[in-house]
Design an enzyme around this catalytic site. Structure first.
Site, PDB file in Angstrom:
ATOM      1  N   LYS A  12       0.825  -1.217   0.000  1.00 22.38           N
ATOM      2  CA  LYS A  12       0.000   0.000   0.000  1.00 22.38           C
ATOM      3  C   LYS A  12       0.863   1.274   0.000  1.00 22.38           C
ATOM      4  CE  LYS A  12      -1.978  -1.252   3.833  1.00 22.38           C
ATOM      5  NZ  LYS A  12      -1.248  -2.523   3.988  1.00 22.38           N
ATOM      6  N   TYR A  42       2.647  -5.363  19.555  1.00 18.50           N
ATOM      7  CA  TYR A  42       3.198  -6.649  19.119  1.00 18.50           C
ATOM      8  C   TYR A  42       3.807  -7.419  20.293  1.00 18.50           C
ATOM      9  CZ  TYR A  42       2.154  -6.019  14.203  1.00 18.50           C
ATOM     10  OH  TYR A  42       1.479  -5.885  13.009  1.00 18.50           O
ATOM     11  N   ASP A  76      -3.036   6.106   2.296  1.00 15.78           N
ATOM     12  CA  ASP A  76      -2.438   4.794   2.524  1.00 15.78           C
ATOM     13  C   ASP A  76      -3.271   4.070   3.591  1.00 15.78           C
ATOM     14  OD1 ASP A  76      -0.745   2.735   3.225  1.00 15.78           O
ATOM     15  OD2 ASP A  76       0.836   4.021   4.008  1.00 15.78           O
ATOM     16  N   ARG A  77      -4.103   3.183   3.228  1.00 12.37           N
ATOM     17  CA  ARG A  77      -5.058   2.396   4.023  1.00 12.37           C
ATOM     18  C   ARG A  77      -6.311   3.199   4.382  1.00 12.37           C
ATOM     19  NH1 ARG A  77      -2.693  -1.504   7.740  1.00 12.37           N
ATOM     20  NH2 ARG A  77      -3.483  -3.205   6.542  1.00 12.37           N
ATOM     21  N   ARG A 138       7.159 -10.186   2.222  1.00 13.72           N
ATOM     22  CA  ARG A 138       7.276  -8.715   2.171  1.00 13.72           C
ATOM     23  C   ARG A 138       7.483  -8.135   3.577  1.00 13.72           C
ATOM     24  NH1 ARG A 138       3.899  -7.615  -2.550  1.00 13.72           N
ATOM     25  NH2 ARG A 138       5.056  -8.711  -4.191  1.00 13.72           N
ATOM     26  N   ILE A 139       6.810  -8.738   4.577  1.00 19.15           N
ATOM     27  CA  ILE A 139       7.009  -8.257   5.956  1.00 19.15           C
ATOM     28  C   ILE A 139       8.464  -8.497   6.365  1.00 19.15           C
ATOM     29  CG2 ILE A 139       6.407  -8.685   8.386  1.00 19.15           C
ATOM     30  CD1 ILE A 139       3.510  -9.322   7.399  1.00 19.15           C
TER      31      ILE A 139
HETATM   32  N1  LIG Z   1       4.412  -5.466  -5.786  1.00 22.33           N
HETATM   33  C1  LIG Z   1       5.560  -5.559  -5.103  1.00 22.33           C
HETATM   34  N2  LIG Z   1       6.602  -6.227  -5.620  1.00 22.33           N
HETATM   35  C2  LIG Z   1       7.750  -6.346  -4.910  1.00 22.33           C
HETATM   36  N3  LIG Z   1       7.956  -5.833  -3.676  1.00 22.33           N
HETATM   37  C3  LIG Z   1       6.973  -5.153  -3.125  1.00 22.33           C
HETATM   38  C4  LIG Z   1       5.722  -4.973  -3.802  1.00 22.33           C
HETATM   39  N4  LIG Z   1       4.916  -4.262  -2.993  1.00 22.33           N
HETATM   40  C5  LIG Z   1       5.633  -4.007  -1.880  1.00 22.33           C
HETATM   41  N5  LIG Z   1       6.870  -4.531  -1.948  1.00 22.33           N
HETATM   42  C6  LIG Z   1       7.885  -4.488  -0.880  1.00 22.33           C
HETATM   43  O1  LIG Z   1       7.258  -5.126   0.249  1.00 22.33           O
HETATM   44  C7  LIG Z   1       7.505  -4.415   1.457  1.00 22.33           C
HETATM   45  C8  LIG Z   1       6.184  -3.933   2.053  1.00 22.33           C
HETATM   46  O2  LIG Z   1       5.622  -2.919   1.227  1.00 22.33           O
HETATM   47  P1  LIG Z   1       4.777  -1.710   1.832  1.00 22.33           P
HETATM   48  O3  LIG Z   1       4.532  -0.771   0.708  1.00 22.33           O
HETATM   49  O4  LIG Z   1       5.431  -1.176   3.044  1.00 22.33           O
HETATM   50  O5  LIG Z   1       3.421  -2.475   2.232  1.00 22.33           O
HETATM   51  P2  LIG Z   1       2.174  -1.997   3.111  1.00 22.33           P
HETATM   52  O6  LIG Z   1       2.186  -0.498   3.130  1.00 22.33           O
HETATM   53  O7  LIG Z   1       0.972  -2.557   2.418  1.00 22.33           O
HETATM   54  O8  LIG Z   1       2.348  -2.603   4.460  1.00 22.33           O
HETATM   55  C9  LIG Z   1       8.463  -3.290   1.086  1.00 22.33           C
HETATM   56  O9  LIG Z   1       9.762  -3.751   1.353  1.00 22.33           O
HETATM   57  C10 LIG Z   1       8.236  -3.077  -0.415  1.00 22.33           C
HETATM   58  O10 LIG Z   1       9.398  -2.597  -1.048  1.00 22.33           O
HETATM   59  N1  LIG Z   2      -3.963  -4.073  15.466  1.00 19.45           N
HETATM   60  C1  LIG Z   2      -3.941  -3.218  14.429  1.00 19.45           C
HETATM   61  N2  LIG Z   2      -2.831  -3.125  13.706  1.00 19.45           N
HETATM   62  C2  LIG Z   2      -2.843  -2.267  12.692  1.00 19.45           C
HETATM   63  C3  LIG Z   2      -3.947  -1.484  12.339  1.00 19.45           C
HETATM   64  N3  LIG Z   2      -3.630  -0.741  11.253  1.00 19.45           N
HETATM   65  C4  LIG Z   2      -2.382  -1.062  10.962  1.00 19.45           C
HETATM   66  N4  LIG Z   2      -1.894  -1.973  11.817  1.00 19.45           N
HETATM   67  C5  LIG Z   2      -0.518  -2.500  11.901  1.00 19.45           C
HETATM   68  C6  LIG Z   2      -0.191  -3.578  10.949  1.00 19.45           C
HETATM   69  C7  LIG Z   2       1.264  -3.304  10.655  1.00 19.45           C
HETATM   70  O1  LIG Z   2       2.081  -3.892  11.660  1.00 19.45           O
HETATM   71  C8  LIG Z   2       1.402  -1.791  10.780  1.00 19.45           C
HETATM   72  C9  LIG Z   2       1.346  -1.030   9.496  1.00 19.45           C
HETATM   73  O2  LIG Z   2       0.366  -1.577   8.603  1.00 19.45           O
HETATM   74  P1  LIG Z   2       0.736  -1.849   7.068  1.00 19.45           P
HETATM   75  O3  LIG Z   2      -0.407  -2.660   6.529  1.00 19.45           O
HETATM   76  O4  LIG Z   2       0.834  -0.491   6.450  1.00 19.45           O
HETATM   77  O5  LIG Z   2       2.034  -2.567   7.048  1.00 19.45           O
HETATM   78  O6  LIG Z   2       0.325  -1.411  11.596  1.00 19.45           O
HETATM   79  C10 LIG Z   2      -5.101  -1.590  13.132  1.00 19.45           C
HETATM   80  O7  LIG Z   2      -6.140  -0.924  12.923  1.00 19.45           O
HETATM   81  N5  LIG Z   2      -5.044  -2.465  14.172  1.00 19.45           N
END
Ligand SMILES: Nc1ncnc2c1ncn2[C@@H]1O[C@H](COP(=O)(O)OP(=O)(O)O)[C@@H](O)[C@H]1O
Ligand SMILES: Nc1nc2c(ncn2[C@H]2C[C@H](O)[C@@H](COP(=O)(O)O)O2)c(=O)[nH]1
Length: 212
Positions: A12, A42, A76-77, A138-139
């Site tokens: 995202k 966490y 973003d979300r 990705r995490i």
């Molecule tokens: N489509 C994709 N292909 C490859 N890597 C990706 C892609 N989308 C995200 N990533 C990588 O995965 C990780 C998580 O992405 P992030 O944008 O922080 O996700 P979110 O905001 O949904 O939690 C980052 O290291 C990013 O560079």
């Molecule tokens: N328990 C909750 N955790 C949440 C919420 N919104 C986000 N998150 C956590 C999940 C990830 O560890 C971090 C960032 O989220 P990304 O999806 O951007 O990686 O925050 C929530 O409402 N409740």
């Protein structure tokens, strides 16, 4: 206004940044980096789940208020995903029934406020769909220490729960037009052609909606 949705690590923030650059708009990121509760959550979800929900809800509402006042931006979300996390934490015994009800009341109250704003809902929700394996990798790749499954027992199961909730959440989402992106096969982070493909899909959707 475009909002990004999807499970943890779906991409995202990465896509929000690219979309903001592409559409030359502001991006409102989720409150993660200076979040004083996230790592505590966490470590001890039972103690901090409710506080974290309130923290995120407040921060998201702050962003939404700013975003809804402007014509163009990317979020973003979505606020509509918050309840997914809340109910999951309730099911897991981290949030009490009273806390659940207070939160739901507060959320409903806040969403009602949005009805009075110039823009009442997003123009488009972009959902990034990834497999559980992709979510985990990705995490791991992003590397926030408190999110790593090696550091905490039960975390992988929690991620599986979050991941499992998303398909139904997306199916039932009906607040705005929506678009699904395949985040497994499309590498919009490292492959410029893939990024163009995703941006093209979003542009096409915006054109269909008469927004571009
Ligand atoms: N489509 C994709 N292909 C490859 N890597 C990706 C892609 N989308 C995200 N990533 C990588 O995965 C990780 C998580 O992405 P992030 O944008 O922080 O996700 P979110 O905001 O949904 O939690 C980052 O290291 C990013 O560079
Ligand atoms: N328990 C909750 N955790 C949440 C919420 N919104 C986000 N998150 C956590 C999940 C990830 O560890 C971090 C960032 O989220 P990304 O999806 O951007 O990686 O925050 C929530 O409402 N409740």
């Amino acid at each position: 206004m475009i909002v990004l949705a999807g499970t943890i690590g779906a991409g995202k923030s990465s896509l929000a940044k690219a979309l903001g650059e592409h559409l030359k708009t502001d991006v409102f990121y989720e409150a993660v980096d200076n979040n004083p509760v996230l790592d505590l959550y966490y470590q001890d979800p039972q103690k901090y789940a409710f506080l974290l929900q309130i923290y995120f809800l407040n921060k998201r509402f702050e962003s939404i208020k700013m975003a809804y006042r402007q014509d163009n931006n990317v979020l973003d979300r979505s606020i509509f995903e918050d309840e997914l996390f809340l109910t999951l934490n309730y099911k897991n015994g981290n949030v009490t029934k009273t806390e659940l009800e207070i939160y739901q009341d507060l959320l409903a109250n806040m969403l009602e406020e949005l009805d009075g704003m110039p823009k009442k809902r997003p123009d488009l929700l972009v959902y990034i769909d990834v497999s559980f394996e992709t979510m985990l990798s990705r995490i791991a790749q992003r590397g926030r220490s408190f999110e790593q499954i090696e550091n905490q027992e039960g975390l992988k199961d929690y991620y599986a729960q979050v991941h499992n909730e998303y398909p139904d959440w997306y199916k039932n989402y009906d607040i705005s037009p929506k678009l699904r992106i395949d985040g497994d096969s499309i590498d919009f982070v490292n492959n410029p052609e893939h990024l163009d493909e995703v941006l093209g899909q979003i542009d096409d959707e915006l054109k269909k909606l008469d927004l571009l």
